[in-house]
Design a protein around this motif. Structure first.
Motif, PDB file in Angstrom:
ATOM      1  N   VAL A 196       7.432  -1.659  11.356  1.00 60.07           N
ATOM      2  CA  VAL A 196       6.799  -0.386  11.688  1.00 60.07           C
ATOM      3  C   VAL A 196       6.020   0.153  10.491  1.00 60.07           C
ATOM      4  O   VAL A 196       4.891   0.645  10.632  1.00 60.07           O
ATOM      5  CB  VAL A 196       7.864   0.633  12.165  1.00 60.07           C
ATOM      6  CG1 VAL A 196       7.283   2.032  12.276  1.00 60.07           C
ATOM      7  CG2 VAL A 196       8.448   0.195  13.495  1.00 60.07           C
ATOM      8  N   ALA A 197       6.586   0.037   9.295  1.00 61.61           N
ATOM      9  CA  ALA A 197       5.903   0.511   8.093  1.00 61.61           C
ATOM     10  C   ALA A 197       4.632  -0.299   7.847  1.00 61.61           C
ATOM     11  O   ALA A 197       3.591   0.272   7.507  1.00 61.61           O
ATOM     12  CB  ALA A 197       6.841   0.420   6.897  1.00 61.61           C
ATOM     13  N   GLU A 198       4.691  -1.611   8.027  1.00 59.19           N
ATOM     14  CA  GLU A 198       3.489  -2.440   7.858  1.00 59.19           C
ATOM     15  C   GLU A 198       2.394  -2.018   8.833  1.00 59.19           C
ATOM     16  O   GLU A 198       1.231  -1.918   8.463  1.00 59.19           O
ATOM     17  CB  GLU A 198       3.815  -3.925   8.052  1.00 59.19           C
ATOM     18  CG  GLU A 198       4.537  -4.562   6.910  1.00 59.19           C
ATOM     19  CD  GLU A 198       3.664  -4.798   5.691  1.00 59.19           C
ATOM     20  OE1 GLU A 198       2.425  -4.640   5.751  1.00 59.19           O
ATOM     21  OE2 GLU A 198       4.234  -5.134   4.642  1.00 59.19           O
ATOM     22  N   ARG A 199       2.764  -1.758  10.061  1.00 58.90           N
ATOM     23  CA  ARG A 199       1.785  -1.345  11.073  1.00 58.90           C
ATOM     24  C   ARG A 199       1.160   0.001  10.710  1.00 58.90           C
ATOM     25  O   ARG A 199      -0.048   0.174  10.796  1.00 58.90           O
ATOM     26  CB  ARG A 199       2.473  -1.267  12.449  1.00 58.90           C
ATOM     27  CG  ARG A 199       1.591  -0.807  13.550  1.00 58.90           C
ATOM     28  CD  ARG A 199       0.652  -1.897  13.982  1.00 58.90           C
ATOM     29  NE  ARG A 199      -0.146  -1.395  15.097  1.00 58.90           N
ATOM     30  CZ  ARG A 199      -1.398  -1.724  15.299  1.00 58.90           C
ATOM     31  NH1 ARG A 199      -1.978  -2.579  14.497  1.00 58.90           N
ATOM     32  NH2 ARG A 199      -2.056  -1.232  16.299  1.00 58.90           N
ATOM     33  N   ARG A 200       1.975   0.943  10.289  1.00 60.54           N
ATOM     34  CA  ARG A 200       1.448   2.265   9.922  1.00 60.54           C
ATOM     35  C   ARG A 200       0.556   2.188   8.693  1.00 60.54           C
ATOM     36  O   ARG A 200      -0.456   2.886   8.606  1.00 60.54           O
ATOM     37  CB  ARG A 200       2.598   3.238   9.687  1.00 60.54           C
ATOM     38  CG  ARG A 200       3.265   3.639  10.965  1.00 60.54           C
ATOM     39  CD  ARG A 200       4.341   4.647  10.750  1.00 60.54           C
ATOM     40  NE  ARG A 200       4.935   5.023  12.017  1.00 60.54           N
ATOM     41  CZ  ARG A 200       5.961   5.815  12.137  1.00 60.54           C
ATOM     42  NH1 ARG A 200       6.522   6.341  11.059  1.00 60.54           N
ATOM     43  NH2 ARG A 200       6.451   6.103  13.317  1.00 60.54           N
ATOM     44  N   LEU A 201       0.918   1.348   7.736  1.00 62.80           N
ATOM     45  CA  LEU A 201       0.070   1.185   6.553  1.00 62.80           C
ATOM     46  C   LEU A 201      -1.258   0.538   6.921  1.00 62.80           C
ATOM     47  O   LEU A 201      -2.309   0.907   6.392  1.00 62.80           O
ATOM     48  CB  LEU A 201       0.794   0.355   5.493  1.00 62.80           C
ATOM     49  CG  LEU A 201       1.898   1.081   4.749  1.00 62.80           C
ATOM     50  CD1 LEU A 201       2.741   0.091   3.962  1.00 62.80           C
ATOM     51  CD2 LEU A 201       1.324   2.127   3.832  1.00 62.80           C
ATOM     52  N   PHE A 202      -1.233  -0.413   7.846  1.00 67.50           N
ATOM     53  CA  PHE A 202      -2.476  -1.037   8.308  1.00 67.50           C
ATOM     54  C   PHE A 202      -3.369  -0.001   8.994  1.00 67.50           C
ATOM     55  O   PHE A 202      -4.573   0.069   8.727  1.00 67.50           O
ATOM     56  CB  PHE A 202      -2.159  -2.189   9.266  1.00 67.50           C
ATOM     57  CG  PHE A 202      -3.376  -2.765   9.920  1.00 67.50           C
ATOM     58  CD1 PHE A 202      -4.219  -3.602   9.206  1.00 67.50           C
ATOM     59  CD2 PHE A 202      -3.688  -2.465  11.228  1.00 67.50           C
ATOM     60  CE1 PHE A 202      -5.357  -4.130   9.798  1.00 67.50           C
ATOM     61  CE2 PHE A 202      -4.818  -2.982  11.829  1.00 67.50           C
ATOM     62  CZ  PHE A 202      -5.656  -3.820  11.114  1.00 67.50           C
ATOM     63  N   LEU A 203      -2.767   0.829   9.845  1.00 65.84           N
ATOM     64  CA  LEU A 203      -3.540   1.865  10.544  1.00 65.84           C
ATOM     65  C   LEU A 203      -4.065   2.928   9.581  1.00 65.84           C
ATOM     66  O   LEU A 203      -5.078   3.569   9.857  1.00 65.84           O
ATOM     67  CB  LEU A 203      -2.694   2.515  11.638  1.00 65.84           C
ATOM     68  CG  LEU A 203      -2.349   1.605  12.823  1.00 65.84           C
ATOM     69  CD1 LEU A 203      -1.398   2.313  13.773  1.00 65.84           C
ATOM     70  CD2 LEU A 203      -3.600   1.148  13.550  1.00 65.84           C
ATOM     71  N   ALA A 204      -3.392   3.108   8.458  1.00 69.35           N
ATOM     72  CA  ALA A 204      -3.829   4.075   7.454  1.00 69.35           C
ATOM     73  C   ALA A 204      -4.860   3.478   6.499  1.00 69.35           C
ATOM     74  O   ALA A 204      -5.224   4.123   5.519  1.00 69.35           O
ATOM     75  CB  ALA A 204      -2.629   4.589   6.668  1.00 69.35           C
ATOM     76  N   GLY A 205      -5.310   2.267   6.762  1.00 69.98           N
ATOM     77  CA  GLY A 205      -6.317   1.655   5.902  1.00 69.98           C
ATOM     78  C   GLY A 205      -5.735   1.045   4.644  1.00 69.98           C
ATOM     79  O   GLY A 205      -6.379   1.040   3.606  1.00 69.98           O
ATOM     80  N   ASN A 206      -4.514   0.524   4.745  1.00 74.51           N
ATOM     81  CA  ASN A 206      -3.829  -0.076   3.592  1.00 74.51           C
ATOM     82  C   ASN A 206      -3.755   0.898   2.427  1.00 74.51           C
ATOM     83  O   ASN A 206      -4.237   0.636   1.330  1.00 74.51           O
ATOM     84  CB  ASN A 206      -4.504  -1.381   3.172  1.00 74.51           C
ATOM     85  CG  ASN A 206      -4.240  -2.477   4.150  1.00 74.51           C
ATOM     86  OD1 ASN A 206      -3.098  -2.713   4.527  1.00 74.51           O
ATOM     87  ND2 ASN A 206      -5.288  -3.142   4.595  1.00 74.51           N
ATOM     88  N   PHE A 207      -3.112   2.016   2.657  1.00 77.17           N
ATOM     89  CA  PHE A 207      -2.984   3.100   1.687  1.00 77.17           C
ATOM     90  C   PHE A 207      -2.525   2.573   0.339  1.00 77.17           C
ATOM     91  O   PHE A 207      -1.456   1.975   0.228  1.00 77.17           O
ATOM     92  CB  PHE A 207      -2.010   4.157   2.221  1.00 77.17           C
ATOM     93  CG  PHE A 207      -1.682   5.233   1.248  1.00 77.17           C
ATOM     94  CD1 PHE A 207      -2.630   6.180   0.908  1.00 77.17           C
ATOM     95  CD2 PHE A 207      -0.443   5.302   0.657  1.00 77.17           C
ATOM     96  CE1 PHE A 207      -2.344   7.174   0.007  1.00 77.17           C
ATOM     97  CE2 PHE A 207      -0.135   6.303  -0.241  1.00 77.17           C
ATOM     98  CZ  PHE A 207      -1.096   7.235  -0.574  1.00 77.17           C
ATOM     99  N   MET A 208      -3.324   2.777  -0.679  1.00 75.54           N
ATOM    100  CA  MET A 208      -3.054   2.381  -2.076  1.00 75.54           C
ATOM    101  C   MET A 208      -2.736   0.900  -2.226  1.00 75.54           C
ATOM    102  O   MET A 208      -2.201   0.478  -3.246  1.00 75.54           O
ATOM    103  CB  MET A 208      -1.918   3.209  -2.667  1.00 75.54           C
ATOM    104  CG  MET A 208      -2.270   4.639  -2.954  1.00 75.54           C
ATOM    105  SD  MET A 208      -0.915   5.579  -3.687  1.00 75.54           S
ATOM    106  CE  MET A 208      -0.531   4.635  -5.147  1.00 75.54           C
ATOM    107  N   GLY A 209      -3.002   0.087  -1.215  1.00 73.96           N
ATOM    108  CA  GLY A 209      -2.696  -1.330  -1.289  1.00 73.96           C
ATOM    109  C   GLY A 209      -1.217  -1.632  -1.246  1.00 73.96           C
ATOM    110  O   GLY A 209      -0.783  -2.680  -1.697  1.00 73.96           O
TER     111      GLY A 209
END
Length: 136
Positions: free
Chosen positions: A79-92
């Protein structure tokens, strides 16, 4: 020496030993590798170049992310990976890095909350509330 004093001393010694064991285990683990390739690597480089706080926190994030790699988080990591992907890879950040960032800010919030409690006379409930708020 009373029995209560002996029990208190033994308890303190056991607590100290447990804390030393945890510290030894955590500090002996390898840190997580920093993402250097792809969009995630690009976002990380941008964050490090533009944000002084990111450069300051990067080593701590890598160490704590290394600890999170060993935890069985089940669905939370996906779930965290998906949310980070949707956020544009926040801070990498990857999922473990993001969870590490939340944990670091939670600890900083607890320390700041305890400081507020000690120096301003606020109720003790401020410390966990500020910790939860900063972790979120």
């Amino acid at each position: 020496m009373s029995i209560n004093t002996i029990i208190a001393v033994v308890g303190i010694v056991l607590l100290g030993a447990a804390m030393a064991l945890v510290a030894f285990t955590l500090l002996g683990s390898a840190s997580a590798p920093a993402p250097n390739l792809g969009l995630r690597g690009l976002r990380r480089e941008e964050a490090l170049a533009l944000t002084p706080g990111a450069r300051l926190l990067e080593p701590a994030i890598r160490v704590v992310a290394g600890w999170f790699q060993h935890l069985p988080l089940g669905n939370l990591r996906r779930v965290a990976e998906r949310r980070l992907f949707l956020a544009g890879n926040f801070m990498g950040l990857d999922a473990d890095g993001w969870l590490a960032l939340c944990a670091i800010f939670g600890v900083l919030g607890a320390i700041a909350g305890l400081g507020f409690v000690l120096f301003t006379g606020l109720p003790l409930s401020v410390a966990p509330a500020l910790s939860a708020l900063m972790a979120y």
